[in-house]
Every structure is written in C-alpha cells, then in structure tokens.
Design a protein around this motif. Structure first.
Motif, mmCIF file in Angstrom:
data_model
loop_
_atom_site.group_PDB
_atom_site.id
_atom_site.type_symbol
_atom_site.label_atom_id
_atom_site.label_comp_id
_atom_site.label_asym_id
_atom_site.label_seq_id
_atom_site.Cartn_x
_atom_site.Cartn_y
_atom_site.Cartn_z
ATOM 1 N N LYS A 450 0.837 -1.214 0.000
ATOM 2 C CA LYS A 450 0.000 0.000 0.000
ATOM 3 C C LYS A 450 0.865 1.254 0.000
ATOM 4 O O LYS A 450 0.702 2.155 0.832
ATOM 5 N N ASN A 451 1.826 1.282 -0.930
ATOM 6 C CA ASN A 451 2.714 2.444 -1.063
ATOM 7 C C ASN A 451 3.427 2.770 0.250
ATOM 8 O O ASN A 451 3.476 3.924 0.697
ATOM 9 N N ASP A 452 3.959 1.741 0.860
ATOM 10 C CA ASP A 452 4.749 1.836 2.088
ATOM 11 C C ASP A 452 3.924 2.164 3.329
ATOM 12 O O ASP A 452 4.493 2.518 4.372
ATOM 13 N N GLU A 453 2.625 2.012 3.277
ATOM 14 C CA GLU A 453 1.818 2.230 4.471
ATOM 15 C C GLU A 453 1.849 1.017 5.400
ATOM 16 O O GLU A 453 1.659 1.147 6.607
ATOM 17 N N ILE A 454 2.080 -0.156 4.840
ATOM 18 C CA ILE A 454 2.201 -1.380 5.639
ATOM 19 C C ILE A 454 3.518 -2.055 5.248
ATOM 20 O O ILE A 454 3.736 -2.393 4.087
ATOM 21 N N ASN A 455 4.397 -2.239 6.238
ATOM 22 C CA ASN A 455 5.736 -2.743 5.962
ATOM 23 C C ASN A 455 6.079 -3.899 6.898
ATOM 24 O O ASN A 455 6.630 -3.686 7.985
ATOM 25 N N PRO A 456 5.773 -5.132 6.507
ATOM 26 C CA PRO A 456 6.230 -6.280 7.295
ATOM 27 C C PRO A 456 7.749 -6.436 7.164
ATOM 28 O O PRO A 456 8.336 -6.114 6.125
ATOM 29 N N GLY A 457 8.362 -6.929 8.204
ATOM 30 C CA GLY A 457 9.801 -7.162 8.177
ATOM 31 C C GLY A 457 10.156 -8.435 8.916
ATOM 32 O O GLY A 457 9.368 -8.950 9.727
ATOM 33 N N PHE A 458 11.324 -8.937 8.629
ATOM 34 C CA PHE A 458 11.802 -10.126 9.333
ATOM 35 C C PHE A 458 13.317 -10.052 9.441
ATOM 36 O O PHE A 458 14.019 -9.823 8.450
ATOM 37 N N ALA A 459 13.817 -10.205 10.667
ATOM 38 C CA ALA A 459 15.257 -10.238 10.913
ATOM 39 C C ALA A 459 15.587 -11.526 11.659
ATOM 40 O O ALA A 459 14.788 -12.017 12.469
ATOM 41 N N ILE A 460 16.765 -12.054 11.374
ATOM 42 C CA ILE A 460 17.189 -13.297 12.016
ATOM 43 C C ILE A 460 18.703 -13.269 12.193
ATOM 44 O O ILE A 460 19.425 -12.638 11.410
ATOM 45 N N GLY A 461 19.173 -13.921 13.248
ATOM 46 C CA GLY A 461 20.605 -13.962 13.502
ATOM 47 C C GLY A 461 21.017 -15.267 14.151
ATOM 48 O O GLY A 461 20.224 -15.888 14.884
ATOM 49 N N PHE A 462 22.241 -15.680 13.884
ATOM 50 C CA PHE A 462 22.764 -16.938 14.410
ATOM 51 C C PHE A 462 24.161 -16.713 14.975
ATOM 52 O O PHE A 462 25.003 -16.069 14.335
ATOM 53 N N ASP A 463 24.397 -17.250 16.161
ATOM 54 C CA ASP A 463 25.741 -17.279 16.730
ATOM 55 C C ASP A 463 26.423 -18.532 16.206
ATOM 56 O O ASP A 463 26.172 -19.647 16.678
ATOM 57 N N LEU A 464 27.279 -18.356 15.205
ATOM 58 C CA LEU A 464 27.909 -19.511 14.549
ATOM 59 C C LEU A 464 29.007 -20.131 15.407
ATOM 60 O O LEU A 464 29.430 -21.257 15.147
ATOM 61 N N SER A 465 29.471 -19.420 16.409
ATOM 62 C CA SER A 465 30.549 -19.938 17.264
ATOM 63 C C SER A 465 30.027 -20.717 18.463
ATOM 64 O O SER A 465 30.637 -21.696 18.895
ATOM 65 N N ASN A 466 28.896 -20.287 19.016
ATOM 66 C CA ASN A 466 28.437 -20.860 20.275
ATOM 67 C C ASN A 466 27.026 -21.421 20.233
ATOM 68 O O ASN A 466 26.564 -22.009 21.211
ATOM 69 N N GLY A 467 26.311 -21.225 19.124
ATOM 70 C CA GLY A 467 24.925 -21.651 19.057
ATOM 71 C C GLY A 467 23.994 -20.567 19.573
ATOM 72 O O GLY A 467 24.392 -19.591 20.190
ATOM 73 N N GLY A 468 22.725 -20.753 19.298
ATOM 74 C CA GLY A 468 21.735 -19.771 19.710
ATOM 75 C C GLY A 468 21.517 -18.714 18.643
ATOM 76 O O GLY A 468 22.265 -18.625 17.658
ATOM 77 N N GLY A 469 20.492 -17.912 18.835
ATOM 78 C CA GLY A 469 20.209 -16.859 17.871
ATOM 79 C C GLY A 469 18.935 -16.128 18.209
ATOM 80 O O GLY A 469 18.378 -16.253 19.311
ATOM 81 N N PHE A 470 18.451 -15.342 17.241
ATOM 82 C CA PHE A 470 17.241 -14.550 17.442
ATOM 83 C C PHE A 470 16.467 -14.481 16.135
ATOM 84 O O PHE A 470 17.016 -14.656 15.044
ATOM 85 N N ALA A 471 15.173 -14.204 16.262
ATOM 86 C CA ALA A 471 14.315 -13.923 15.117
ATOM 87 C C ALA A 471 13.374 -12.797 15.509
ATOM 88 O O ALA A 471 12.850 -12.784 16.637
ATOM 89 N N ILE A 472 13.181 -11.837 14.593
ATOM 90 C CA ILE A 472 12.329 -10.686 14.884
ATOM 91 C C ILE A 472 11.354 -10.467 13.730
ATOM 92 O O ILE A 472 11.666 -9.764 12.764
ATOM 93 N N PRO A 473 10.183 -11.082 13.768
ATOM 94 C CA PRO A 473 9.140 -10.719 12.808
ATOM 95 C C PRO A 473 8.464 -9.428 13.269
ATOM 96 O O PRO A 473 8.267 -9.212 14.475
ATOM 97 N N SER A 474 8.113 -8.573 12.328
ATOM 98 C CA SER A 474 7.536 -7.287 12.701
ATOM 99 C C SER A 474 6.652 -6.765 11.576
ATOM 100 O O SER A 474 6.717 -7.235 10.432
ATOM 101 N N VAL A 475 5.841 -5.765 11.907
ATOM 102 C CA VAL A 475 5.078 -5.038 10.904
ATOM 103 C C VAL A 475 4.961 -3.587 11.368
ATOM 104 O O VAL A 475 4.572 -3.315 12.503
ATOM 105 N N ALA A 476 5.356 -2.663 10.487
ATOM 106 C CA ALA A 476 5.239 -1.232 10.749
ATOM 107 C C ALA A 476 4.098 -0.693 9.897
ATOM 108 O O ALA A 476 3.982 -1.018 8.710
#
Length: 528
Positions: A450-476
């Motif tokens: 909708k011409n940038d009125e709705i902006n879903p996003g997704f970020a993810i990260g991994f600790d390749l040395s020790n394991g573990g990580g994060f995920a951030i689903p979002s919508v602006a």
C-alpha cells in the motif's frame, strides 16, 4: 486478588496514552506559533518531535520467578511513554539544534515481582526498578557553522556515526548505548546512542573526492555518558539468571580509574572518499571500551593496583585505540551493494577467571575466584564485517508495492594471539570462557505494501561460534501522516548454553543471556 492485579495494569496504559496526548496538543500549538514567527532569511526556527508509547509482554516463563512459584509469561514487562522535542534554529551563519526527551514508566505486576525477588537475593537496598527506567535528558545541544567553503565546525552535545554495520558495531564506537530499558528490540540507533560533548569538524576536499572529519571530546561529559549501560538493577533486561538481582548492591561504576578516567580527552580522525567507483574510509579512534569489565575486589586481583570501591568489584571502561577501514560499492553482476568493514582494536580489556564463584579464593586472593574476578587482561582484537544489500523483487510473488530492501551481514571478532591458558571470559558475573572467534550471521528484509503504508519485516541472527540466535518478525504501519505503529516479536533461543544458577560456571554464551526473554512489543508514535 487476581482480579485487582489484572485491573492494575490499566492505569499504566492510560498513563502512556495521556502523556502522549497532552504533549502532542501542547507541542502542536508551540510548533504552529514557531512556524508563524520563522523568518525566511538569516533567522529561522522550527519545532518538531514525537509522543510515543510502548507496551511489551513476556512470551515465556522465566526461571528466576518460576523458582518462586510465579509465572511471567503473558505479563506486561513494559508500559512506557516518551516525549521528544527537536528544535532547529538558524541565526545568521550559525545553525542550532536542541533535543530533549522525557521517559516515564508504569510499574507493572511483573516489575513488582522482580523487585520482590530482590529480597530473596538479599539485594533490597537499591533504587526502584522504575527509577532506573525513568529519565529526562538533553539529548543534543549544539551549534554549527561554516568556515569558508570547505570546512564545517560543530560544537556541543551531539552524535557521530562512523561505521557500516547495523546489529553489531565495529567502528561505531564514538558513543556508548543506553541498553538499560531495552536491549534487543528493533529501533533507531539514534534513540539508544548516548550523545557526548564534542568539537567536530568536516573538511571537504573535492580535488581528492573526499572529506576529512575529526573530533575532540574534551572530557566534559558525565560518568553515566561513558560506555554501554546495561540493566544490572535486576530489571526485565538483566541477563539470565540475574533478573531480580540488583548488582548495584555489590558493585560501583568507577569512571575515575586511571585506565578509563571519563575526564580524559579522547578523539578521532576519519577520511572518507570515492575511488574506482567505490566508497571507502579510514579512521582512528581513541575511545572508551563500550562494554565494561570488572575490576576485582579480591586481594591482588585489582587492575593496575587500583582497589575496587564496590562491595565485590567495580565496573570500568578502559580506553582503547581503534584503527578501522570500510569499503562499499555496487556490483552489476549481483545487482547489489557490497560492503566490508574491519577494525583493529589495541588493548581491548577482558576479564579473567572461568568457572563458578569461589568465595574462599576471592576472600584470600589465592587461586581463581571464578566468574571473571581473577583480574583483567588486555588483548588486541580484529573485527570484520561483510555485508550485501539488495532489493529483492517480490512484487509478483508476494504482491508488494515495490522491490524489498534486504541485507545479510557476517560479523566476526577474533582475539589475536589467543591462548586458552589466558582464561578469558565473555562477561563479568559469568564463568564461561570466550572463544578465539565470535561469529554472528544476521539477515533482514522489509516488504512494502500500500505504497509503504504497511511494511512487514523479518530479521534473524545466528551465533555460529556458540549456538543460539534470534528472530524478529515485525510489521510497521503508517496510520496517517501523524500516526505510526509497529508490532514486533523478539524471539530467542540459547543453543543449550544458558546459566540457570547465579554465579555459576554453567557455560552461558551470548544468546544464553537472553534465554527465556522472548517478548511481544507494540509501539505507537504521534509525530508532530
């Protein structure tokens, strides 16, 4: 009793809404008056800003409270309101800026539970968690002018950004970050960065297609402005398993230690230019180590022979020297922008002493007391970042309005001349050895509808040395030309390496600190 607790949450939400509404109407009137008085020539004035509210909720039960028979999942962890005023002025050849921000929180039932937990831990004498989160600050206050056609000089409380990386910072080390009330959920770095009083200058040199920038920090800032600030008061973002433990009761922040005296002048110089179709930069910084290290109170373990003033240890930010370079350019083959950043840090401080806390060794000064209280060791480090930014065409597949910006970053910190016998630990109060390489892989994408009125996003990260990580689903969501909202979930997994017991040597690594800390966060902003 449960019914009363449930209804007790409502005033906090109302407080944030009222704070935003009152500020919006007041500042809107002031802005309109300022606009009517603004001149078109040598004088001008404009006032803008926002009123903002946050609400966050725990998505998991946390071990610290479960041990007391209390649940944390589903409870509000934050009800916060902020008002920021941003004033710009021009008086002849001088530009002025002033930014102030007021932050207030409501004590949710969850925060009350954490304060009650202090009594169990024997740390009840500190300030309330809410006092640690409430704040009023002059964020920026500076004046800027041109000296001739090439030179710009700025003096006052300001922010400087040197570097290319987003999630983790290699060269963006001029300032520390206030991470006390939020530690991970997404936002603008300008909001979390701690401004400093600086004299900065930029000299444009078109003959070399570049610009020389430099700054001097004269040492007029407050102690609290130095380095990163963490939630060590036992609040919602203290690392597991220390929620409900007020570390202020056993430590002080010592900004007068000879290795990191906040009154000492620091500074840096940076050259940025273009060559062969690429952007590049070289920089040098004399700054303070962003993360603090513990100056042990154990006899004979103190750093540089300076006794700790806290009950068990002091937190100090020793000065470091950082040499860095960046390069970025567009690749026709990949239809993407490629970036690289490298930072060599001389004398990065690390705490020493793996394993669980040993009170006998601590009191006698003989042997290893554990959890990083066996002294401080300086090691050189090499930090590298590789990034690719690309617009992905999801219009046909996902029906987006335009190509979607996406980025992948690989971030690695290497401890040079690493020896296992150095017994370096990642963070004080933990007994886990740090590895020679710490490698993080992150990626994110933002979709546009909708011409940038709705902006879903997704970020993810991994600790390749020790394991573990994060995920951030979002919508602006842009609700109107004044109202903006954002909903996101901050999800963590620990890779099986997280402490369950305070002052233990259970092997917790980076994302083990965030174990059971997953949150759902809603943010509403009224811009003016």
């Amino acid at each position: 009793m449960k019914r009363n607790k449930r209804f007790k949450q409502i005033p906090g939400i109302a407080l944030a809404a009222a704070l935003g509404g009152m500020a919006t109407s007041t500042v809107h009137a002031a802005t309109e008056e300022a606009k009517s008085n603004a001149g078109d020539g040598d004088y001008a004035f404009a006032l803008s800003g926002y009123a903002r509210g946050w609400v966050s909720m725990n998505l998991q039960n946390q071990p610290e409270l479960e041990q007391q028979g209390k649940k944390s999942r589903g409870k509000l962890s934050m009800v916060r309101g902020s008002v920021l005023l941003d004033a710009d002025a021009k008086t002849g050849p001088i530009k002025w800026k002033a930014i102030t921000r007021l932050d207030r929180e409501y004590k949710t039932n969850y925060l009350e539970d954490l304060e009650d937990l202090r009594a169990t831990n024997g740390t009840t004498g500190g300030e309330s968690i809410i006092k640690n989160y409430n704040n009023f600050d002059v964020r920026e206050f500076w004046a800027e002018t041109n000296l001739g056609d090439r030179t710009t000089v700025k003096f006052g409380k300001q922010q400087l950004v040197w570097g290319e990386s987003d999630f983790f910072h290699a060269m963006d080390l001029v300032h520390g970050y206030d991470l006390s009330w939020r530690l991970f959920f997404e936002g603008e770095n300008e909001e979390w960065r701690k401004p400093l009083i600086l004299l900065s200058t930029k000299i444009r040199i078109p003959e070399a297609d570049g610009m020389l920038a430099a700054y001097i920090r004269p040492g007029w800032d407050r102690c609290q402005d130095i380095g990163n600030t963490y939630d060590i008061g036992g609040g919602r973002w203290f690392f597991q398993p220390y929620r409900g433990f007020d570390l202020h009761e056993v430590t002080n922040k010592n900004c007068s230690h000879p290795s990191g005296d906040f009154r000492d002048a620091t500074g840096g110089v940076r050259w940025a230019g273009e060559a062969f179709g690429m952007n590049y930069s070289f920089a040098y910084l004399k700054t303070f180590s962003a993360d603090p290290v513990a100056n042990s109170g154990s006899p004979g373990k103190s750093y540089e022979g300076v006794a700790a003033t806290g009950g068990v240890f002091d937190l100090i930010h020793p000065k470091i020297d950082v040499f860095g370079a960046t390069v970025s350019g567009y690749s026709d083959t990949l239809d993407a922008v490629l970036s690289a950043e490298v930072a060599y840090t001389k004398d990065q401080p690390f705490n020493v002493g793996s394993g669980a806390f040993n009170p006998g060794n601590y009191a006698s000064g003989i042997g290893n007391p554990g959890i990083g209280l066996n002294g401080v060791k300086l090691k050189d480090t090499l930090t590298t970042m590789l990034r690719i930014d690309k617009n992905l065409k999801f219009e046909g597949l996902l029906g987006t309005s335009r190509p979607s910006f996406s980025s992948i970053q690989l971030f690695n910190t290497q401890i040079l001349n690493y020896e296992d016998s150095d017994d370096l630990v990642r963070l004080f109060a933990y007994g886990s050895k740090i590895k020679e390489h710490s490698t993080i892989l992150t990626a994110f994408t933002v979709l546009n509808y909708k011409n940038d009125e709705i902006n879903p996003g997704f970020a993810i990260g991994f600790d390749l040395s020790n394991g573990g990580g994060f995920a951030i689903p979002s919508v602006a969501m842009t609700l109107s030309d004044k109202w903006v909202a954002k909903l996101e979930a901050d999800l963590f997994w620990d890779g099986g390496k997280s402490n369950k017991t305070q002052f233990s040597g259970e092997g917790s690594q980076l994302f083990g600190y965030f174990s059971k800390a997953s949150q759902l966060v809603f943010r509403l902003t009224r811009q003016f």
